[in-house]
Design a protein around this motif. Structure first.
Motif, PDB file in Angstrom:
ATOM      1  N   THR A  62      31.403  44.089  45.682  1.00  0.00           N
ATOM      2  CA  THR A  62      32.195  43.002  46.265  1.00  0.00           C
ATOM      3  C   THR A  62      32.798  42.093  45.209  1.00  0.00           C
ATOM      4  OG1 THR A  62      30.175  41.677  46.492  1.00  0.00           O
ATOM      5  CG2 THR A  62      30.847  42.999  48.390  1.00  0.00           C
ATOM      6  N   SER A  63      32.397  42.270  43.946  1.00  0.00           N
ATOM      7  CA  SER A  63      32.955  41.455  42.870  1.00  0.00           C
ATOM      8  C   SER A  63      32.718  42.152  41.537  1.00  0.00           C
ATOM      9  CB  SER A  63      32.319  40.061  42.854  1.00  0.00           C
ATOM     10  OG  SER A  63      30.919  40.150  42.649  1.00  0.00           O
ATOM     11  N   SER A  64      33.352  41.649  40.495  1.00  0.00           N
ATOM     12  CA  SER A  64      33.206  42.217  39.156  1.00  0.00           C
ATOM     13  C   SER A  64      31.892  41.759  38.525  1.00  0.00           C
ATOM     14  CB  SER A  64      34.385  41.777  38.280  1.00  0.00           C
ATOM     15  OG  SER A  64      35.608  42.196  38.848  1.00  0.00           O
ATOM     16  N   PRO A  65      31.443  42.444  37.478  1.00  0.00           N
ATOM     17  CA  PRO A  65      30.222  42.015  36.783  1.00  0.00           C
ATOM     18  C   PRO A  65      30.345  40.569  36.320  1.00  0.00           C
ATOM     19  CG  PRO A  65      30.937  44.150  35.990  1.00  0.00           C
ATOM     20  CD  PRO A  65      32.034  43.636  36.867  1.00  0.00           C
ATOM     21  N   ASP A  66      29.267  39.814  36.419  1.00  0.00           N
ATOM     22  CA  ASP A  66      29.291  38.409  36.017  1.00  0.00           C
ATOM     23  C   ASP A  66      28.116  38.105  35.094  1.00  0.00           C
ATOM     24  OD1 ASP A  66      27.108  38.368  37.711  1.00  0.00           O
ATOM     25  OD2 ASP A  66      28.193  37.469  39.375  1.00  0.00           O
ATOM     26  N   LEU A  67      28.053  36.860  34.643  1.00  0.00           N
ATOM     27  CA  LEU A  67      27.009  36.469  33.703  1.00  0.00           C
ATOM     28  C   LEU A  67      25.620  36.531  34.341  1.00  0.00           C
ATOM     29  CD1 LEU A  67      28.695  33.475  31.848  1.00  0.00           C
ATOM     30  CD2 LEU A  67      28.378  35.823  31.058  1.00  0.00           C
ATOM     31  N   ARG A  68      25.553  36.316  35.643  1.00  0.00           N
ATOM     32  CA  ARG A  68      24.255  36.372  36.313  1.00  0.00           C
ATOM     33  C   ARG A  68      23.663  37.781  36.246  1.00  0.00           C
ATOM     34  NH1 ARG A  68      22.499  33.216  41.697  1.00  0.00           N
ATOM     35  NH2 ARG A  68      20.431  34.121  41.960  1.00  0.00           N
ATOM     36  N   SER A  69      24.494  38.782  36.531  1.00  0.00           N
ATOM     37  CA  SER A  69      24.004  40.162  36.458  1.00  0.00           C
ATOM     38  C   SER A  69      23.711  40.545  35.017  1.00  0.00           C
ATOM     39  CB  SER A  69      25.028  41.120  37.079  1.00  0.00           C
ATOM     40  OG  SER A  69      26.237  41.117  36.348  1.00  0.00           O
ATOM     41  N   SER A  70      24.518  40.052  34.073  1.00  0.00           N
ATOM     42  CA  SER A  70      24.274  40.319  32.667  1.00  0.00           C
ATOM     43  C   SER A  70      22.927  39.745  32.230  1.00  0.00           C
ATOM     44  CB  SER A  70      25.395  39.720  31.819  1.00  0.00           C
ATOM     45  OG  SER A  70      25.144  39.913  30.440  1.00  0.00           O
ATOM     46  N   ARG A  71      22.631  38.543  32.688  1.00  0.00           N
ATOM     47  CA  ARG A  71      21.354  37.907  32.350  1.00  0.00           C
ATOM     48  C   ARG A  71      20.181  38.678  32.952  1.00  0.00           C
ATOM     49  NH1 ARG A  71      22.838  33.268  33.458  1.00  0.00           N
ATOM     50  NH2 ARG A  71      22.183  33.157  35.635  1.00  0.00           N
ATOM     51  N   ARG A  72      20.359  39.182  34.163  1.00  0.00           N
ATOM     52  CA  ARG A  72      19.305  39.961  34.806  1.00  0.00           C
ATOM     53  C   ARG A  72      19.005  41.224  33.997  1.00  0.00           C
ATOM     54  NH1 ARG A  72      21.122  39.847  39.662  1.00  0.00           N
ATOM     55  NH2 ARG A  72      22.508  41.630  39.432  1.00  0.00           N
ATOM     56  N   HIS A  73      20.041  41.889  33.517  1.00  0.00           N
ATOM     57  CA  HIS A  73      19.838  43.085  32.705  1.00  0.00           C
ATOM     58  C   HIS A  73      19.181  42.731  31.364  1.00  0.00           C
ATOM     59  CE1 HIS A  73      21.654  46.238  35.110  1.00  0.00           C
ATOM     60  NE2 HIS A  73      22.644  45.420  35.411  1.00  0.00           N
ATOM     61  N   PHE A  74      19.549  41.591  30.793  1.00  0.00           N
ATOM     62  CA  PHE A  74      18.947  41.181  29.523  1.00  0.00           C
ATOM     63  C   PHE A  74      17.444  40.961  29.688  1.00  0.00           C
ATOM     64  CE2 PHE A  74      17.433  37.853  26.668  1.00  0.00           C
ATOM     65  CZ  PHE A  74      17.778  38.392  25.431  1.00  0.00           C
ATOM     66  N   MET A  75      17.050  40.285  30.766  1.00  0.00           N
ATOM     67  CA  MET A  75      15.639  40.036  31.015  1.00  0.00           C
ATOM     68  C   MET A  75      14.889  41.346  31.253  1.00  0.00           C
ATOM     69  SD  MET A  75      15.303  36.856  30.615  1.00  0.00           S
ATOM     70  CE  MET A  75      13.609  36.679  31.226  1.00  0.00           C
ATOM     71  N   SER A  76      15.513  42.272  31.977  1.00  0.00           N
ATOM     72  CA  SER A  76      14.872  43.560  32.238  1.00  0.00           C
ATOM     73  C   SER A  76      14.707  44.359  30.947  1.00  0.00           C
ATOM     74  CB  SER A  76      15.698  44.365  33.246  1.00  0.00           C
ATOM     75  OG  SER A  76      15.749  43.722  34.499  1.00  0.00           O
ATOM     76  N   ALA A  77      15.735  44.326  30.096  1.00  0.00           N
ATOM     77  CA  ALA A  77      15.655  45.038  28.826  1.00  0.00           C
ATOM     78  C   ALA A  77      14.560  44.443  27.946  1.00  0.00           C
ATOM     79  CB  ALA A  77      17.004  44.984  28.111  1.00  0.00           C
ATOM     80  N   ALA A  78      14.473  43.111  27.924  1.00  0.00           N
ATOM     81  CA  ALA A  78      13.442  42.452  27.122  1.00  0.00           C
ATOM     82  C   ALA A  78      12.049  42.807  27.628  1.00  0.00           C
ATOM     83  CB  ALA A  78      13.646  40.937  27.145  1.00  0.00           C
ATOM     84  N   THR A  79      11.894  42.849  28.938  1.00  0.00           N
ATOM     85  CA  THR A  79      10.602  43.223  29.520  1.00  0.00           C
ATOM     86  C   THR A  79      10.244  44.659  29.167  1.00  0.00           C
ATOM     87  OG1 THR A  79      10.935  41.693  31.370  1.00  0.00           O
ATOM     88  CG2 THR A  79       9.329  43.452  31.676  1.00  0.00           C
ATOM     89  N   LEU A  80      11.235  45.545  29.223  1.00  0.00           N
ATOM     90  CA  LEU A  80      11.002  46.946  28.893  1.00  0.00           C
ATOM     91  C   LEU A  80      10.556  47.098  27.446  1.00  0.00           C
ATOM     92  CD1 LEU A  80      11.164  49.980  29.519  1.00  0.00           C
ATOM     93  CD2 LEU A  80      13.590  49.882  28.919  1.00  0.00           C
ATOM     94  N   VAL A  81      11.257  46.457  26.529  1.00  0.00           N
ATOM     95  CA  VAL A  81      10.907  46.548  25.111  1.00  0.00           C
ATOM     96  C   VAL A  81       9.520  45.958  24.868  1.00  0.00           C
ATOM     97  CG1 VAL A  81      11.497  45.755  22.795  1.00  0.00           C
ATOM     98  CG2 VAL A  81      13.297  46.549  24.336  1.00  0.00           C
ATOM     99  N   GLY A  82       9.231  44.823  25.507  1.00  0.00           N
ATOM    100  CA  GLY A  82       7.910  44.222  25.369  1.00  0.00           C
ATOM    101  C   GLY A  82       6.813  45.128  25.888  1.00  0.00           C
ATOM    102  N   GLY A  83       7.098  45.807  26.999  1.00  0.00           N
ATOM    103  CA  GLY A  83       6.119  46.732  27.567  1.00  0.00           C
ATOM    104  C   GLY A  83       5.844  47.908  26.649  1.00  0.00           C
ATOM    105  N   VAL A  84       6.901  48.423  26.005  1.00  0.00           N
ATOM    106  CA  VAL A  84       6.729  49.539  25.074  1.00  0.00           C
ATOM    107  C   VAL A  84       5.862  49.111  23.894  1.00  0.00           C
ATOM    108  CG1 VAL A  84       7.925  51.048  23.452  1.00  0.00           C
ATOM    109  CG2 VAL A  84       8.870  50.672  25.734  1.00  0.00           C
ATOM    110  N   LEU A  85       6.120  47.924  23.359  1.00  0.00           N
ATOM    111  CA  LEU A  85       5.337  47.432  22.229  1.00  0.00           C
ATOM    112  C   LEU A  85       3.874  47.227  22.616  1.00  0.00           C
ATOM    113  CD1 LEU A  85       7.856  44.867  20.685  1.00  0.00           C
ATOM    114  CD2 LEU A  85       7.300  47.170  19.867  1.00  0.00           C
TER     115      LEU A  85
END
Length: 277
Positions: A14-37
């Motif tokens: 319904t809309s183009s990618p925005d900063l909110r979705s970008s932030r959500r992906h950043f938090m998920s990526a950080a959690t993933l990397v932290g989990g691997v470590l």
């Protein structure tokens, strides 16, 4: 691969990618990397815990398959709980055609002294209305790898988790989980709590099920050769998950998201809107 009779659930951005979705992906990526470590640091201890769990039985073993007990499957007579169905019963496919059940796989997990379910057993909860505010018509519980038909693609439930409308349940208030899977003559799509989801396909090992002996007695040990109902869109392994989140982070600047990632972002956006309403 044969052409599906329909695309299943239609999820349109319904809309183009925005900063909110970008932030959500950043938090998920950080959690993933932290989990691997953390996993690297705790590997010896986790290996010992896994061996102990396996010694206590099924609860620490292989992964779950399909629908949790209580799921409502559409039949020509209306919806029926999956545990009440029997081999030979007709169920309605996404095309509207009634087809007989060839086999019902059963799998039981027990939690022995664990505070929460591990990844192998923990069900995915798809909240009522998670898809466009319409489907499923009531909360749907299924295994992580079980796939739904969305935009003509078969997508694992685990790849749709957004932490709001679609979540992984670590605690269920029960020490027992019972999963059931339905096999038809061909790989197909049926309606579970109203949502289009796949039947058992030929690539899933029947030996993983508790009643494998029943399958062997009827059909032999070799799994059937089946043509997939539709293409599969899935993320396999941590590397693909991390790459997916990276594309999501930079999507507002350069959108290179794949179809699965666009669907994920739209479902998360829908969940945000509903929680804010």
């Amino acid at each position: 691969m044969r052409s599906p009779d329909q695309k299943g659930i239609e999820v349109t951005p319904t809309s183009s990618p925005d900063l909110r979705s970008s932030r959500r992906h950043f938090m998920s990526a950080a959690t993933l990397v932290g989990g691997v470590l953390s996993a690297v640091m705790l590997a010896p201890r986790q290996a010992s815990a896994q061996l102990l769990a396996q010694s206590k039985g099924r609860g620490g073993g292989g992964g779950a398959h399909c629908f949790l007990k209580g799921t409502q499957i559409l039949t020509p007579q209306g919806e029926q709980s999956i545990e009440d169905l029997r081999i030979g019963d007709l169920i309605l496919t996404a095309s509207g055609e009634g087809k007989p059940i060839k086999w019902i796989g059963r799998m039981r997990f027990e939690r022995s002294g664990q505070a929460s379910w591990d990844d192998a057993a923990a069900p995915i909860r798809i909240a009522r209305g998670a898809f466009n505010g319409d489907l499923p018509h009531s909360d749907l519980y299924m295994s992580c790898a079980h796939r739904l038909l969305i935009n003509g693609l078969l997508i694992p439930a685990g790849d749709l988790v957004n932490g709001e409308s679609i979540t992984r349940l670590r605690s269920t208030g029960s020490d027992v989980l019972e999963y059931l899977h339905l096999e038809l003559e061909e790989h197909d799509v049926i309606l579970a709590n109203g949502a289009p989801a796949e039947t058992l396909d030929g690539n899933v090992g029947r030996a993983d099920f508790d009643n494998f002996d029943e399958y062997v007695a009827r059909y032999g040990a070799r799994p059937p050769s089946q043509i997939l109902y539709a293409p599969i869109a899935a993320r396999n392994g941590r590397r693909q998950v991390l790459q997916s989140h990276l594309r999501g982070i930079f999507a507002p600047l350069c959108d290179r998201r794949q179809p699965l990632e666009i669907i994920q972002d739209e479902l998360a956006r829908q969940a945000d809107r509903r929680s804010a309403a």
